[in-house]
Enzyme design. Structure first.
Site, PDB file in Angstrom:
ATOM      1  N   LYS A  20       8.369   6.793  -4.303  1.00 31.66           N
ATOM      2  CA  LYS A  20       8.100   5.660  -5.212  1.00 31.66           C
ATOM      3  C   LYS A  20       7.112   6.068  -6.302  1.00 31.66           C
ATOM      4  O   LYS A  20       7.340   5.804  -7.484  1.00 31.66           O
ATOM      5  CB  LYS A  20       7.578   4.467  -4.405  1.00 31.66           C
ATOM      6  CG  LYS A  20       7.263   3.236  -5.223  1.00 31.66           C
ATOM      7  CD  LYS A  20       7.270   1.983  -4.374  1.00 31.66           C
ATOM      8  CE  LYS A  20       5.983   1.752  -3.630  1.00 31.66           C
ATOM      9  NZ  LYS A  20       4.851   1.332  -4.495  1.00 31.66           N
ATOM     10  N   GLY A  92       1.857  -2.795  -8.540  1.00 32.80           N
ATOM     11  CA  GLY A  92       0.538  -2.385  -9.021  1.00 32.80           C
ATOM     12  C   GLY A  92       0.620  -1.104  -9.829  1.00 32.80           C
ATOM     13  O   GLY A  92      -0.099  -0.931 -10.827  1.00 32.80           O
ATOM     14  N   SER A 167      -8.616   5.765  -6.097  1.00 32.97           N
ATOM     15  CA  SER A 167      -7.381   5.120  -6.528  1.00 32.97           C
ATOM     16  C   SER A 167      -6.620   6.005  -7.501  1.00 32.97           C
ATOM     17  O   SER A 167      -7.090   6.301  -8.597  1.00 32.97           O
ATOM     18  CB  SER A 167      -7.680   3.775  -7.195  1.00 32.97           C
ATOM     19  OG  SER A 167      -6.530   3.324  -7.880  1.00 32.97           O
ATOM     20  N   GLN A 169      -3.998   5.104  -8.934  1.00 32.09           N
ATOM     21  CA  GLN A 169      -3.524   4.270 -10.041  1.00 32.09           C
ATOM     22  C   GLN A 169      -4.560   4.221 -11.157  1.00 32.09           C
ATOM     23  O   GLN A 169      -4.218   4.333 -12.335  1.00 32.09           O
ATOM     24  CB  GLN A 169      -3.194   2.862  -9.524  1.00 32.09           C
ATOM     25  CG  GLN A 169      -2.008   2.880  -8.556  1.00 32.09           C
ATOM     26  CD  GLN A 169      -1.671   1.514  -7.994  1.00 32.09           C
ATOM     27  OE1 GLN A 169      -2.418   0.557  -8.157  1.00 32.09           O
ATOM     28  NE2 GLN A 169      -0.540   1.425  -7.320  1.00 32.09           N
ATOM     29  N   ASP A 316      -1.136   4.037   2.313  1.00 31.92           N
ATOM     30  CA  ASP A 316       0.008   3.142   2.507  1.00 31.92           C
ATOM     31  C   ASP A 316       0.567   3.199   3.930  1.00 31.92           C
ATOM     32  O   ASP A 316       1.426   2.389   4.292  1.00 31.92           O
ATOM     33  CB  ASP A 316       1.125   3.491   1.512  1.00 31.92           C
ATOM     34  CG  ASP A 316       0.717   3.171   0.075  1.00 31.92           C
ATOM     35  OD1 ASP A 316      -0.182   2.320  -0.114  1.00 31.92           O
ATOM     36  OD2 ASP A 316       1.291   3.772  -0.854  1.00 31.92           O
ATOM     37  N   LYS A 343      -4.162  -4.674  -1.237  1.00 35.92           N
ATOM     38  CA  LYS A 343      -2.790  -4.176  -1.460  1.00 35.92           C
ATOM     39  C   LYS A 343      -1.862  -5.378  -1.684  1.00 35.92           C
ATOM     40  O   LYS A 343      -2.329  -6.463  -1.998  1.00 35.92           O
ATOM     41  CB  LYS A 343      -2.364  -3.318  -0.260  1.00 35.92           C
ATOM     42  CG  LYS A 343      -3.156  -2.007  -0.151  1.00 35.92           C
ATOM     43  CD  LYS A 343      -2.869  -1.098  -1.338  1.00 35.92           C
ATOM     44  CE  LYS A 343      -3.718   0.145  -1.293  1.00 35.92           C
ATOM     45  NZ  LYS A 343      -3.604   0.934  -2.536  1.00 35.92           N
ATOM     46  N   ARG A 347      -3.769  -6.405   4.029  1.00 38.39           N
ATOM     47  CA  ARG A 347      -3.060  -5.794   5.159  1.00 38.39           C
ATOM     48  C   ARG A 347      -3.888  -5.765   6.444  1.00 38.39           C
ATOM     49  O   ARG A 347      -3.314  -5.763   7.540  1.00 38.39           O
ATOM     50  CB  ARG A 347      -2.576  -4.382   4.791  1.00 38.39           C
ATOM     51  CG  ARG A 347      -1.386  -4.427   3.845  1.00 38.39           C
ATOM     52  CD  ARG A 347      -0.827  -3.044   3.500  1.00 38.39           C
ATOM     53  NE  ARG A 347       0.346  -3.212   2.639  1.00 38.39           N
ATOM     54  CZ  ARG A 347       0.795  -2.293   1.790  1.00 38.39           C
ATOM     55  NH1 ARG A 347       0.165  -1.135   1.671  1.00 38.39           N
ATOM     56  NH2 ARG A 347       1.868  -2.523   1.070  1.00 38.39           N
ATOM     57  N   ARG A 390       5.670  -3.143   3.232  1.00 39.65           N
ATOM     58  CA  ARG A 390       5.198  -2.232   4.299  1.00 39.65           C
ATOM     59  C   ARG A 390       4.881  -3.004   5.586  1.00 39.65           C
ATOM     60  O   ARG A 390       5.002  -2.474   6.678  1.00 39.65           O
ATOM     61  CB  ARG A 390       4.005  -1.408   3.824  1.00 39.65           C
ATOM     62  CG  ARG A 390       4.368  -0.569   2.592  1.00 39.65           C
ATOM     63  CD  ARG A 390       3.646   0.744   2.501  1.00 39.65           C
ATOM     64  NE  ARG A 390       3.932   1.349   1.207  1.00 39.65           N
ATOM     65  CZ  ARG A 390       4.997   2.093   0.923  1.00 39.65           C
ATOM     66  NH1 ARG A 390       5.904   2.343   1.851  1.00 39.65           N
ATOM     67  NH2 ARG A 390       5.177   2.588  -0.287  1.00 39.65           N
TER      68      ARG A 390
HETATM   69  C1  S3P Z   1       0.001   4.542  -5.782  1.00 42.14           C
HETATM   70  C2  S3P Z   1      -1.307   4.625  -5.398  1.00 42.14           C
HETATM   71  C3  S3P Z   1      -1.875   3.891  -4.263  1.00 42.14           C
HETATM   72  C4  S3P Z   1      -0.799   3.336  -3.345  1.00 42.14           C
HETATM   73  C5  S3P Z   1       0.345   2.721  -4.098  1.00 42.14           C
HETATM   74  C6  S3P Z   1       0.977   3.722  -5.051  1.00 42.14           C
HETATM   75  C7  S3P Z   1       0.448   5.305  -6.959  1.00 42.14           C
HETATM   76  O1  S3P Z   1      -2.649   2.824  -4.758  1.00 42.14           O
HETATM   77  O2  S3P Z   1      -1.355   2.395  -2.451  1.00 42.14           O
HETATM   78  O3  S3P Z   1       1.336   2.255  -3.188  1.00 42.14           O
HETATM   79  O4  S3P Z   1       1.665   5.463  -7.156  1.00 42.14           O
HETATM   80  O5  S3P Z   1      -0.413   5.776  -7.710  1.00 42.14           O
HETATM   81  P1  S3P Z   1      -4.176   3.057  -5.203  1.00 42.14           P
HETATM   82  O6  S3P Z   1      -4.193   4.208  -6.093  1.00 42.14           O
HETATM   83  O7  S3P Z   1      -4.601   1.798  -5.898  1.00 42.14           O
HETATM   84  O8  S3P Z   1      -4.915   3.258  -3.911  1.00 42.14           O
END
Ligand code: S3P
Length: 426
Positions: A20, A92, A167, A169, A316, A343, A347, A390
């Site tokens: 993903k 997200g 993170s 992200q 995750d 999340k 969770r 999940r």
């Molecule tokens: C992800 C980073 C994670 C993860 C999410 C996908 C990504 O989140 O939980 O399902 O693709 O960068 P965080 O970076 O906020 O922890």
């Protein structure tokens, strides 16, 4: 949906859908090129389809075929202003990475999403982007959706940013903005989060230096795109079968072509520490990402303790690790897991409430930790998924290995693994 108790082990070879995280990044980064890029093993889950829809709305040509996606971007500065609000749905990753990519653009964009995404914290990404010179406003003091990105009068500046939360992200958003910055962007992580953005940007010619937990990204004038991207199988999806095969009697399976990027394999380390019989073979590298086959056999598990250092490498997978821990002998303690509260749902709360219906007295949560007392009796139970993919898949695995389960809104698995129940049935 009712999932009944499985009364035999798992046997055979399976494949899991594309990763993903890498699927999102393949669309976003390919959109910055100006030549056609063929993407194979792309995950057609709802989250990645949200990313496709947003990029199409900004003028990127994205063609979907049965076995591939073809992206033809408009170059680093070719995105155009969308004529409506962009909807990131439940994703997200779509929202946070796009905030970084759009902060330096010369047009405005407004984002919305579903109820879950509307309640998740976005200030963690808005704050560093504003520090870089971006002009972003959001509801609830820049914390929540809807969020609008306004063209900034100043040019985006490279900054040194010490990450307050682990993170990927947030890190990725800063790096995507940094592509357009004046000067170098430096990010310091306490513990390394997944590094797919770094790996893919490097494959597109971006100059990135890594030294311990510090990442320096240099701005770029033009992307040098590869003609193909092949996406490895998602270890976060493989995790459900890895745990099921470990805890079910007489199991012996091979999961083929799974991504084993070091920043994602925390679940394998933890399960091995718990006594799981997992072998990795046939390792290879493509597009900077490592792949392998994962061989899993039934094992007797015991409880373990882990925390901050490894959390970003399995963030995750905690719900499915909690399922494994319920079948283990002794207690498992998971520390520094407060991120699970923000999340797709809270969770930690969902695990205690819903897994606790299957195994009463087994799961306890503190503010940022989870304690699982292994080896209890399992009931058939009706459980809520909280519309979290999940949670739904972990409950299905729990029920199949315990005494059955009935779950509401089973369809929420379409976010990351649309074929999950078909594989479980098979
Ligand atoms: C992800 C980073 C994670 C993860 C999410 C996908 C990504 O989140 O939980 O399902 O693709 O960068 P965080 O970076 O906020 O922890």
């Amino acid at each position: 949906m009712k999932i009944l108790r499985l009364n035999h082990g798992l046997r055979g070879d399976i494949r899991v859908p594309g990763d993903k995280s890498i699927s999102h990044r393949s669309i976003l980064i390919s959109s910055l090129g100006d030549t056609p890029i063929e993407i194979t093993n792309f995950l057609k889950g709802a989250d990645c389809l949200s990313t496709i829809a947003c990029m199409r709305a900004m003028g990127v040509k994205i063609q979907e075929y049965e076995n591939k996606i073809l992206v033809t971007g408009k170059g680093l500065n070719g995105l155009s202003e969308p004529n409506d609000v962009l909807n990131a749905g439940n994703s997200g990753t779509t929202l946070r990475l796009l905030l970084g990519l759009l902060a330096p653009q010369k047009f405005m964009t407004t984002f919305t999403g579903d109820d879950s995404l509307k309640s998740r914290p976005m200030d963690r990404v808005i704050k560093p982007l504003i520090e870089m010179g971006a002009n972003i406003v959001g509801r609830n003091k820049n914390k929540n959706l809807p969020i609008t990105v306004i063209p900034s009068v100043k040019k985006i500046q490279g900054i040194v940013y010490k990450m307050p939360v682990a993170s990927a992200q947030v890190k990725s958003a800063i790096m995507l903005a940094g592509l357009y910055a004046d000067g170098v962007t430096k990010i310091i992580e306490l513990y390394p989060s997944r590094d797919h953005t770094e790996k893919m940007l490097e494959a597109f010619g971006v100059n990135i230096n890594k030294l311990h937990n510090e990442i320096s990204l240099f701005p770029i004038k033009k992307i040098i795109a590869p003609s193909k991207i092949d996406i490895s199988g998602d270890i976060s999806s493989a995790a459900y079968w890895i745990v099921l095969a470990t805890i079910l009697k007489d199991s012996d399976i091979i999961i083929k072509d799974v991504g084993i990027n070091e920043t994602r394999t925390g679940i394998i380390d933890v399960l091995k520490n718990m006594g799981a019989n997992i072998e990795i073979s046939n390792e290879r590298i493509s597009g900077g990402e490592k792949y392998a086959d994962i061989h899993v056999m039934t094992s007797k598990l015991h409880g373990v303790t882990f925390g901050a250092e490894i959390i970003p490498r399995l963030v995750d997978e905690i719900p499915i690790i909690a399922v494994a821990a319920a079948f283990a002998e002794g207690d498992t303690i998971i520390r520094d897991a407060g991120e699970l509260r923000v999340k797709e749902t809270d969770r930690l709360k969902a695990i205690v409430n819903e897994f606790g219906k299957i195994a009463p007295g087994t799961f306890e949560a503190l503010e940022d930790s989870l304690i699982i007392h292994g080896g209890h009796i399992f009931n058939f139970a009706k459980c809520k998924t909280y519309d979290d993919h999940r949670m739904a898949m972990s409950l299905a695995i729990f029920g199949a290995a315990a005494n059955g389960v009935e779950i509401d809104n089973p369809g929420c698995i379409k976010i990351s693994y649309p074929d999950f129940y078909n594989i479980l049935e098979r």
